[in-house]
Motif scaffolding. Structure first.
Motif, PDB file in Angstrom:
ATOM      1  N   ALA A  35       0.815  -1.202   0.000  1.00 16.88           N
ATOM      2  CA  ALA A  35       0.000   0.000   0.000  1.00 16.88           C
ATOM      3  C   ALA A  35       0.857   1.264   0.000  1.00 16.88           C
ATOM      4  O   ALA A  35       0.656   2.151  -0.820  1.00 16.88           O
ATOM      5  N   ASN A  36       1.868   1.305   0.889  1.00 18.98           N
ATOM      6  CA  ASN A  36       2.632   2.553   0.994  1.00 18.98           C
ATOM      7  C   ASN A  36       4.144   2.374   0.834  1.00 18.98           C
ATOM      8  O   ASN A  36       4.912   3.269   1.108  1.00 18.98           O
ATOM      9  N   VAL A  37       4.555   1.162   0.393  1.00 19.09           N
ATOM     10  CA  VAL A  37       5.966   0.871   0.169  1.00 19.09           C
ATOM     11  C   VAL A  37       6.846   1.244   1.361  1.00 19.09           C
ATOM     12  O   VAL A  37       7.883   1.883   1.218  1.00 19.09           O
ATOM     13  N   THR A  38       6.440   0.816   2.553  1.00 21.98           N
ATOM     14  CA  THR A  38       7.318   0.972   3.714  1.00 21.98           C
ATOM     15  C   THR A  38       7.797  -0.415   4.131  1.00 21.98           C
ATOM     16  O   THR A  38       7.093  -1.404   3.914  1.00 21.98           O
ATOM     17  N   VAL A  39       8.977  -0.449   4.705  1.00 20.81           N
ATOM     18  CA  VAL A  39       9.549  -1.738   5.112  1.00 20.81           C
ATOM     19  C   VAL A  39       8.832  -2.243   6.366  1.00 20.81           C
ATOM     20  O   VAL A  39       8.807  -1.560   7.392  1.00 20.81           O
ATOM     21  N   VAL A  40       8.220  -3.429   6.253  1.00 22.06           N
ATOM     22  CA  VAL A  40       7.497  -3.982   7.403  1.00 22.06           C
ATOM     23  C   VAL A  40       8.151  -5.252   7.937  1.00 22.06           C
ATOM     24  O   VAL A  40       7.661  -5.890   8.858  1.00 22.06           O
ATOM     25  N   GLY A  41       9.246  -5.619   7.297  1.00 23.58           N
ATOM     26  CA  GLY A  41       9.933  -6.816   7.771  1.00 23.58           C
ATOM     27  C   GLY A  41      11.117  -7.143   6.884  1.00 23.58           C
ATOM     28  O   GLY A  41      11.500  -6.346   6.014  1.00 23.58           O
ATOM     29  N   ALA A  42      11.713  -8.306   7.107  1.00 25.70           N
ATOM     30  CA  ALA A  42      12.842  -8.747   6.295  1.00 25.70           C
ATOM     31  C   ALA A  42      12.859 -10.259   6.271  1.00 25.70           C
ATOM     32  O   ALA A  42      12.389 -10.894   7.211  1.00 25.70           O
ATOM     33  N   GLU A  43      13.361 -10.800   5.160  1.00 22.89           N
ATOM     34  CA  GLU A  43      13.547 -12.250   5.153  1.00 22.89           C
ATOM     35  C   GLU A  43      15.019 -12.523   5.411  1.00 22.89           C
ATOM     36  O   GLU A  43      15.897 -11.910   4.795  1.00 22.89           O
ATOM     37  N   ALA A  44      15.281 -13.427   6.341  1.00 21.59           N
ATOM     38  CA  ALA A  44      16.658 -13.810   6.650  1.00 21.59           C
ATOM     39  C   ALA A  44      17.059 -14.922   5.697  1.00 21.59           C
ATOM     40  O   ALA A  44      16.381 -15.937   5.600  1.00 21.59           O
ATOM     41  N   LEU A  45      18.147 -14.713   4.949  1.00 20.20           N
ATOM     42  CA  LEU A  45      18.608 -15.714   3.983  1.00 20.20           C
ATOM     43  C   LEU A  45      20.068 -16.039   4.265  1.00 20.20           C
ATOM     44  O   LEU A  45      20.901 -15.156   4.388  1.00 20.20           O
ATOM     45  N   VAL A  46      20.347 -17.305   4.368  1.00 20.13           N
ATOM     46  CA  VAL A  46      21.696 -17.694   4.742  1.00 20.13           C
ATOM     47  C   VAL A  46      22.658 -17.488   3.572  1.00 20.13           C
ATOM     48  O   VAL A  46      22.288 -17.650   2.413  1.00 20.13           O
ATOM     49  N   ARG A  47      23.865 -17.111   3.901  1.00 20.63           N
ATOM     50  CA  ARG A  47      24.907 -16.917   2.889  1.00 20.63           C
ATOM     51  C   ARG A  47      26.157 -17.673   3.296  1.00 20.63           C
ATOM     52  O   ARG A  47      26.453 -17.796   4.480  1.00 20.63           O
ATOM     53  N   TRP A  48      26.867 -18.164   2.270  1.00 22.72           N
ATOM     54  CA  TRP A  48      28.082 -18.934   2.562  1.00 22.72           C
ATOM     55  C   TRP A  48      29.245 -18.343   1.781  1.00 22.72           C
ATOM     56  O   TRP A  48      29.235 -18.366   0.559  1.00 22.72           O
ATOM     57  N   ASP A  49      30.217 -17.859   2.512  1.00 23.24           N
ATOM     58  CA  ASP A  49      31.438 -17.381   1.862  1.00 23.24           C
ATOM     59  C   ASP A  49      32.478 -18.472   1.951  1.00 23.24           C
ATOM     60  O   ASP A  49      33.099 -18.677   2.997  1.00 23.24           O
ATOM     61  N   HIS A  50      32.643 -19.167   0.831  1.00 23.07           N
ATOM     62  CA  HIS A  50      33.579 -20.287   0.791  1.00 23.07           C
ATOM     63  C   HIS A  50      34.978 -19.732   0.569  1.00 23.07           C
ATOM     64  O   HIS A  50      35.174 -18.870  -0.301  1.00 23.07           O
ATOM     65  N   PRO A  51      35.966 -20.196   1.357  1.00 21.39           N
ATOM     66  CA  PRO A  51      37.309 -19.620   1.230  1.00 21.39           C
ATOM     67  C   PRO A  51      37.898 -19.761  -0.169  1.00 21.39           C
ATOM     68  O   PRO A  51      38.695 -18.918  -0.587  1.00 21.39           O
ATOM     69  N   VAL A  52      37.530 -20.774  -0.913  1.00 23.26           N
ATOM     70  CA  VAL A  52      38.085 -20.953  -2.255  1.00 23.26           C
ATOM     71  C   VAL A  52      37.049 -20.626  -3.338  1.00 23.26           C
ATOM     72  O   VAL A  52      37.315 -19.865  -4.270  1.00 23.26           O
ATOM     73  N   ARG A  53      35.844 -21.162  -3.161  1.00 18.17           N
ATOM     74  CA  ARG A  53      34.826 -21.003  -4.201  1.00 18.17           C
ATOM     75  C   ARG A  53      34.145 -19.641  -4.154  1.00 18.17           C
ATOM     76  O   ARG A  53      33.406 -19.277  -5.059  1.00 18.17           O
ATOM     77  N   GLY A  54      34.360 -18.894  -3.105  1.00 23.16           N
ATOM     78  CA  GLY A  54      33.671 -17.613  -2.976  1.00 23.16           C
ATOM     79  C   GLY A  54      32.254 -17.823  -2.478  1.00 23.16           C
ATOM     80  O   GLY A  54      31.977 -18.796  -1.779  1.00 23.16           O
ATOM     81  N   ALA A  55      31.336 -16.931  -2.872  1.00 22.32           N
ATOM     82  CA  ALA A  55      29.951 -17.034  -2.398  1.00 22.32           C
ATOM     83  C   ALA A  55      29.255 -18.227  -3.059  1.00 22.32           C
ATOM     84  O   ALA A  55      29.194 -18.318  -4.275  1.00 22.32           O
ATOM     85  N   VAL A  56      28.769 -19.146  -2.244  1.00 17.76           N
ATOM     86  CA  VAL A  56      28.051 -20.311  -2.779  1.00 17.76           C
ATOM     87  C   VAL A  56      26.549 -20.034  -2.647  1.00 17.76           C
ATOM     88  O   VAL A  56      26.072 -19.775  -1.550  1.00 17.76           O
ATOM     89  N   PRO A  57      25.803 -20.071  -3.760  1.00 20.19           N
ATOM     90  CA  PRO A  57      24.364 -19.776  -3.666  1.00 20.19           C
ATOM     91  C   PRO A  57      23.604 -20.852  -2.876  1.00 20.19           C
ATOM     92  O   PRO A  57      23.928 -22.036  -3.004  1.00 20.19           O
ATOM     93  N   PRO A  58      22.619 -20.462  -2.076  1.00 18.71           N
ATOM     94  CA  PRO A  58      21.869 -21.429  -1.253  1.00 18.71           C
ATOM     95  C   PRO A  58      21.365 -22.663  -2.016  1.00 18.71           C
ATOM     96  O   PRO A  58      21.459 -23.765  -1.495  1.00 18.71           O
ATOM     97  N   PRO A  59      20.818 -22.519  -3.234  1.00 15.67           N
ATOM     98  CA  PRO A  59      20.326 -23.734  -3.893  1.00 15.67           C
ATOM     99  C   PRO A  59      21.417 -24.801  -4.053  1.00 15.67           C
ATOM    100  O   PRO A  59      21.119 -25.974  -4.183  1.00 15.67           O
ATOM    101  N   GLU A  60      22.700 -24.371  -4.033  1.00 16.47           N
ATOM    102  CA  GLU A  60      23.775 -25.352  -4.197  1.00 16.47           C
ATOM    103  C   GLU A  60      24.111 -26.088  -2.913  1.00 16.47           C
ATOM    104  O   GLU A  60      24.809 -27.092  -2.936  1.00 16.47           O
ATOM    105  N   PHE A  61      23.649 -25.556  -1.780  1.00 19.78           N
ATOM    106  CA  PHE A  61      24.007 -26.275  -0.551  1.00 19.78           C
ATOM    107  C   PHE A  61      22.837 -26.573   0.381  1.00 19.78           C
ATOM    108  O   PHE A  61      22.934 -27.464   1.220  1.00 19.78           O
ATOM    109  N   ILE A  62      21.718 -25.881   0.217  1.00 21.07           N
ATOM    110  CA  ILE A  62      20.581 -26.146   1.126  1.00 21.07           C
ATOM    111  C   ILE A  62      20.084 -27.584   0.960  1.00 21.07           C
ATOM    112  O   ILE A  62      19.842 -28.290   1.945  1.00 21.07           O
ATOM    113  N   GLY A  63      19.981 -28.028  -0.296  1.00 23.64           N
ATOM    114  CA  GLY A  63      19.516 -29.399  -0.555  1.00 23.64           C
ATOM    115  C   GLY A  63      20.429 -30.422   0.095  1.00 23.64           C
ATOM    116  O   GLY A  63      19.978 -31.375   0.745  1.00 23.64           O
TER     117      GLY A  63
END
Ligand code: C2E
Ligand code: MG
Ligand code: MG
Length: 762
Positions: free
Chosen positions: A512-540
């Protein structure tokens, strides 16, 4: 404590002592009383034994009790009957004959209970009896029957007893060759029958000479036979007859040979010894003819048994005992044969299928439920494939289907398999939904069986990684991804311990008024060699290995801590709710409820400030258990939302049963909203339906203004997407959306979301 066989032993000792008294003091009162006591004692023992030993099959023993009483009556009546004339003179014999009939019946029944009356033992018994019938008839029955200076009926009866003995002999052989002979009770039973036989033989011998009354010594075997019968009934092993399983193939033993050998030659010896070939040629021909038939039957039976057993073993070795489907061994050899035959044609395929979340079913509803599920899946697969191919179970929740045809045929079959698994699986008290991940491979000339299985397995894993409940055709590049998968699993464990994970926050806005009413927490993985690994590659992978429990708990606690921080800093209030993803495993696990409750309390975060997002499939794993958990969570005041709504199979009626707060329309419907009318129709339907259930609707993946406007006009309350911001660190989130920067803490600069090992909270 009394030893198990003690009662039987005491009975035996007392009985034998009485027997000795009977034989050594013939004619005395002591002898008569002893005989009577032994007889009555045996009747009592056979009547009580089954009760004392809790036998499940008391009927044969009741017959033996009756038989004992009849024998006794015969003995008691004999002196009196000897004085009578006419039919009354036969009273004793009538008792005795019925006693024999009852006894033979009882023993045959016992043999059947004890896994006896085995086909081979039966024929062996026939051979021995037929062989012994010759001397019995020749030397005992005929002479007794021919005695003319007494009533005919007495002579005929006297001639009948030896023939009955042949029957008793038949039973003894069966007892001796039965598998149950290992039991003490069964041994005592054979001793009893043998005693009876010996006693009878004595009488038959004197009977052939015309005498009817013997001595006390001649009656002793009968008494001892009674004692052995009583002991058998009292011995605890009598209750175990039913447990004995007859052995399909029995070895030839010396005992068998020593009984059967003489039996075979007996008729000929008798006939030549008596030199009555002229008169007895008919008997000779009939008996030897019967013996030959019995021998041939025995040979056929033995070979037949062997063949049956071999077939059973072969079946067992090549089939799975739970589902009855062919197993890996069978599959490998049959596919091997196909490959050999098909070389150069390349026209058959192999489908590898692994059930999704089967471990979950096993862990939470037990192995019995798991087994029932597997059986139903096996039945469905077999019903589908029918004559078109072979279904095999490789073990666990893995099945393979092999069939003829090209690639199109294979993929159609894979699609059909997904389709037949879609129907709920009805188990007693439980309705389960199951899906499968499938790998398809088509026969190539070079392929070996094992290689095909491996390739199909690789393709199957790709299906798992791509979100399960789908099929994937194998391509050679996939092999590489498998090793990557294995590596990911290893690395993920280290990631958790070494703090390579962090939580990113993506804004949720009010449409209705485009104000922030919350946030979704999404896990992130910073792999020392591979860099950022996207969740679909490791959540399963995390879900399959169970690591999701630790990761999920950590994300939950970390998110709540962050919200508490923001609340403490005064940048968010009650209206701000943090959405955290919860996997199916967590939902049916036993830690979630306690973790949520204690964290909310400790951090002073109101329950409505936490929204748990659950995918449709997580909610559908099991109606009852998941529902229970949801009720508990809802009871805490926590909000529950259905994530990725529209991609699963949850029906409106199903959703109305759940205590959910809202649904999150899947990205896939939002993506083409502006260009695809069908997506708009579906979205409209979801909105209408959700509103009728008083659910708050969130749309995710909103990237364009156009999408936003359409969704807003459709009545969607909240939105999430790159249009308003990607998932970013806590610091960036607070700065970007609330213009707030945390004051630096001297000595301990805070990273956006300090990775903390889950253990740190407990
Ligand atoms: P989800 O719960 O449906 O999360 C939404 C996903 O959509 C996130 O992907 C988010 O980054 C992405 N997204 C948001 N807005 C847009 C957009 O406008 N366009 C596009 N193309 N994508 C957008 P992400 O972070 O890669 O997460 C993927 C999935 O991994 C999540 O889907 C969720 O199912 C799972 N996941 C992530 N974090 C967790 C977690 O902590 N626990 C569990 N169990 N699952 C998690
Ligand atoms: Mg989500
Ligand atoms: Mg989603």
């Amino acid at each position: 404590m009394i030893k198990p066989g003690a009662l039987s032993g005491v009975f035996g000792a007392t009985g034998t002592a009485m027997g000795v008294a009977f034989a050594t003091l013939p004619g005395s009162a002591v002898a008569s009383v002893s005989a009577l006591l032994v007889g009555l004692g045996t009747a009592l023992a056979t009547a009580l034994g089954p009760r004392i030993n809790r036998s499940a099959r008391p009927v044969p023993w009741r017959m033996l009790t009756a038989s004992t009483l009849l024998f006794l009556s015969g003995i008691v009546a004999r002196p009196w009957a000897a004085q009578q004339s006419g039919v009354a003179a036969l009273t004793a014999d009538l008792f005795t004959l019925s006693a024999y009939a009852m006894m033979i019946l009882g023993l045959v029944l016992l043999l059947r209970v004890g896994g006896g009356l085995d086909r081979n033992a039966f024929i062996d018994g026939m051979i021995v009896s037929l062989g012994m019938a010759a001397p019995a008839v020749q030397y005992l029955s005929l002479p007794a029957a021919r005695i003319a200076d007494r009533p005919l009926v007495i002579s005929v009866l006297a001639g009948l007893y030896p023939v009955i003995d042949v029957l008793v002999l038949f039973i003894i052989v069966n007892l001796a060759f039965s598998t149950a002979i290992r039991l003490t009770s069964f041994r005592l039973l054979s001793i009893s029958a043998s005693m009876l036989f010996v006693g009878d033989l004595g009488y038959a011998v004197i009977g052939a000479q015309g005498r009817l009354v013997g001595s006390a010594l001649m009656d002793l075997p009968f008494l001892l036979g009674f004692v052995a019968l009583g002991m058998s009934a009292l011995h605890p092993s009598m209750a175990r007859f039913a447990e004995i399983v007859s052995q399909p193939v029995q070895p030839w033993s010396l005992m068998r040979l020593s009984l059967i050998g003489p039996a075979l030659v007996a008729p000929f010896v008798v006939l030549s010894a008596t030199r009555t070939i002229d008169r007895g040629w008919f008997t000779a021909v009939v008996l030897s003819g019967l013996l030959t038939i019995a021998l041939v039957a025995r040979a056929v039976s033995a070979v037949g048994r062997l063949a049956e057993t071999q077939a059973e073993w072969l079946h067992e070795a090549t089939h799975d005992s739970l589902t009855g489907l062919p197993n890996r061994t069978f599959l490998v050899s049959s596919v091997g044969a196909r490959i050999a035959g098909e070389r150069g044609h390349g026209t058959f395929w192999l489908i590898y299928l692994d059930l999704d979340d089967f471990k979950l079913v096993n862990d939470h509803w037990g192995h019995e439920t798991g087994d029932l599920l597997l059986k139903q899946v096996a039945d469905r697969l077999q019903g589908l494939v029918a004559r078109d191919g072979t279904v095999a179970r490789l073990g666990g929740d893995e099945f393979v289907v092999v069939g003829d045809g090209d690639q199109d045929r294979a993929t159609t079959m894979a699609e059909d398999i997904l389709q037949i698994l879609r129907k709920p699986i009805l188990l007693p008290d439980l309705e389960l939904f199951t899906t499968a991940s499938i790998g398809v491979v088509c026969c190539t000339e070079q392929a070996g069986v094992e290689a095909m299985l491996r390739d199909a397995d690789v393709a199957m894993y790709r299906s798992k990684a791509d979100g399960r409940n789908r099929w994937t055709l194998f391509a050679s590049q996939m092999r590489e991804s498998v090793s990557r998968r294995v590596q990911t699993e290893i690395d993920l464990r280290a990631a958790l311990a070494q703090g390579q994970l962090w939580v990113a926050f993506q804004p949720l806005v009010s449409m209705a008024n485009v104000t922030v009413v919350g946030a979704e927490a999404l896990v992130r993985w910073d792999h020392p060699v591979r860099g950022a690994v996207p969740p679909p590659e490791f959540i399963g992978i995390a879900e399959e290995t169970g690591l999701i429990n630790e990761i999920g708990e950590w994300v939950l606690l970390e998110s709540l801590r962050q919200v508490a921080d923001w609340r403490g800093a005064g940048i968010v209030d009650e209206a701000f709710s943090i959405s955290v993803n919860v996997s199916a495993r967590q939902l049916v696990g036993d830690r979630l409820l306690e973790t949520v409750e204690s964290a909310l309390q400790r951090l002073q975060v109101p329950p409505s400030c936490l929204t748990l997002e659950l995918t449709e499939s997580a909610l559908m794993v099991d109606g009852t258990r998941a529902l229970e958990m949801l009720e508990h969570l809802r009871g805490l005041g926590v909000r529950l939302a259905v994530d990725d709504f529209g991609t699963g199979y949850s029906s409106l009626s199903y959703l109305s049963k759940l205590p959910v707060y809202g649904v999150k329309i899947d990205r896939s419907f939002v993506k083409d909203l502006a260009h695809n009318e069908q997506d708009e129709t579906i979205t409209r339907a979801i909105v209408a339906m959700s509103h009728s259930l008083d659910l708050v609707i969130t749309a995710e993946g909103i990237e364009e203004d156009e999408q936003y406007r359409i969704l807003r006009d459709l009545g969607v309350e909240r939105g999430q997407g790159w249009l308003w911001g990607k998932a970013v660190s806590a610091t960036s989130f607070a700065r970007d959306h609330f213009g707030w920067t945390p004051a630096p803490v001297v000595g301990a600069p805070r990273t956006p979301s300090t990775p903390v090992h889950p253990g740190a909270y407990s």
